[in-house]
Design a protein around this motif. Sequence first.
Motif, short mmCIF file in Angstrom:
data_model
loop_
_atom_site.label_atom_id
_atom_site.label_comp_id
_atom_site.label_asym_id
_atom_site.label_seq_id
_atom_site.Cartn_x
_atom_site.Cartn_y
_atom_site.Cartn_z
N ILE A 326 10.32 -26.13 7.56
CA ILE A 326 10.11 -27.14 8.68
C ILE A 326 9.85 -28.50 8.02
N VAL A 333 16.30 -23.84 11.39
CA VAL A 333 15.35 -22.75 11.25
C VAL A 333 15.67 -22.08 12.66
N LEU A 347 7.74 -21.58 17.88
CA LEU A 347 8.51 -22.64 17.77
C LEU A 347 7.62 -24.07 18.24
N CYS A 350 4.98 -24.95 15.48
CA CYS A 350 5.98 -25.78 14.47
C CYS A 350 6.11 -27.12 15.08
N THR A 363 13.66 -31.51 22.88
CA THR A 363 13.88 -30.25 23.32
C THR A 363 14.59 -29.91 24.23
N MET A 404 15.01 -29.19 19.25
CA MET A 404 14.70 -27.70 19.47
C MET A 404 15.62 -27.33 20.62
N LEU A 428 15.62 -26.51 15.46
CA LEU A 428 14.71 -25.29 15.64
C LEU A 428 15.68 -24.68 16.79
N SER A 429 15.72 -23.33 16.64
CA SER A 429 16.27 -22.60 17.98
C SER A 429 16.06 -21.13 17.73
N THR A 430 16.33 -20.45 18.96
CA THR A 430 16.23 -18.97 18.84
C THR A 430 17.54 -18.18 19.13
#
Length: 578
Positions: A326, A333, A347, A350, A363, A404, A428-430
Amino acid sequence: MATNDSTIAQSTPVALPGLGRALIAAGKLDQTAAENLVRKTLTSRNSFIAELVGSGAVSPTDLAHVVSGAFGAPLLDLNAIDASRLPQNILDNKFCSEHRVLVLSKKSGRLTIATADPSDQQAAEKIKFSTQMGVDWIIVEYDKLLKLVEAQTATVSQAMDNIIGDDFEFAEETAAAAATESTDKNTSEVEDAPVVKFLQKMLLDAFSMGASDLHFEPYEFTYRVRFRIDGELREIASPPVAIKDKLASRIKVISRMDISEKRIPQDGRMKLKVNADKVIDFRVSTLPTLFGEKIVIRILDPSSARLGIDALGYEPQEKERLLKAIGRPYGMVLVTGPTGSGKTVSLYTCLNILNQPGVNISTAEDPSEINLPGVNQVNVNDKAGLTFAAALKSFLRQDPDIIMVGEIRDLETADIAIKAAQTGHLVLSTLHTNDAPTTLTRMLNMGIAPFNIASSVILITAQRLARRLCSNCKLPADIPTKTLLEAGYPADEIDGTWVPYRPVGCDRCNNGYKGRVGIYQVMPITEEMQRIILKGGSAMEIAEQAEKEGVRSLRKSGLYKVKLGVTSLEEVLGCTNE
């Protein structure tokens, strides 16, 4: 000459109700006695039937037989029914008490109603209007009906009092929706004092017990409230089933949902002020079920994102890999795992580290769960056209440093996120996958080109949440060597230098566990992994390479937590696969 008022009253003609006329026709009551009873009702404010039975002019049994014959309605002995299985919450308890009626059954759009006076047209019309159903009368004895109606009302009130307690203190709600959105039609439904008290008590109890979710679940004859504490659902209360609609209405009003819509799921949010310095957010979801609306309330505690990376359970090497990823100026990521595995908290932890005055962070979530000052948060709204992809396109025109995305669900979102990662942004994500290696093959299956994956993804973290052993009561566990080997421990690690622990249970914990700890597989994408991706390698090949590079699988990471005495072997076996 003055005339006596009582003489005038006695001589004034009165209109007899249908019940009085039926009794006169059957020879059970004479005209004068009936008229006198009607006159008494004018001063006593009682109903005609209450005066009739109370005066002893006609016995409840004789009255029921006469009324059944006169009105052609069937007769029923209330002693023969099971009161606990009667339908609940079709008619308001106050209405049933005022009009002395009781719902016996509901079938094919018609209600079967127990009454001692079927001539009460006002009650019949009100029932038809409020329920939009037809009414079939069943004649019962007045004294038995009175006792049963009062018992039903008392049961609800007493049950609520027992749950709430007499010394309950309210916390002030910060949402003004309850005051501004309730209409005259729904006021009694959403502002019923016991329901308001019960809801606030449940919310405060859930927060104080460390619950993550509250489940309000209606069934045919029961109603239950469960809390999810340390990942497990526990039944907390069984309020009367009669409150289910009022409770649902109260929750929907303060969560700014449509109180009149009960046929489709709805989502909303509400707040509760716990003390002068702390306000808790709740995310609310309703779901129509067979016997009413099930409601799940998730507690969103912003302080969870500020606990720091050490509190989440990362081991030193895993923490170093994540912080290094990060800290890079661009790349993607990804955090993976099932629903409820703590991805959002990871998340936001971070983001909290990265949230500095000189950094522009945006986001897109569905919906935003944690409010983080300094971060530009957007709730996606598919109906309005604000999808993840649309939000991402807008972000790229807003000069972002870090983006994000709540979840990569489709190819369009994935493509835009990858382009952002390739053009100087940290993304950043899922994703919902079982472990880190399968995340890469999932992206390939979505239609993302191998080159784009290899050139943009810099690290993948898979995670689970396991219950943490209570440090006050945990005891050494006698686990056979064969079981430890089958769990995945190498033979050279079972050397007697460490001891696994088991849960016991004490007054400080929940059945031997207190809190939860993360189990992580932190996998940086190295040059060798990029080569495997570019040639279309499988998840198995990636997993083998990750193991060579010292990346622990989820199971091995969990087994390491068992060696440290943080959690139990049973807990790790239950939340990881090998």
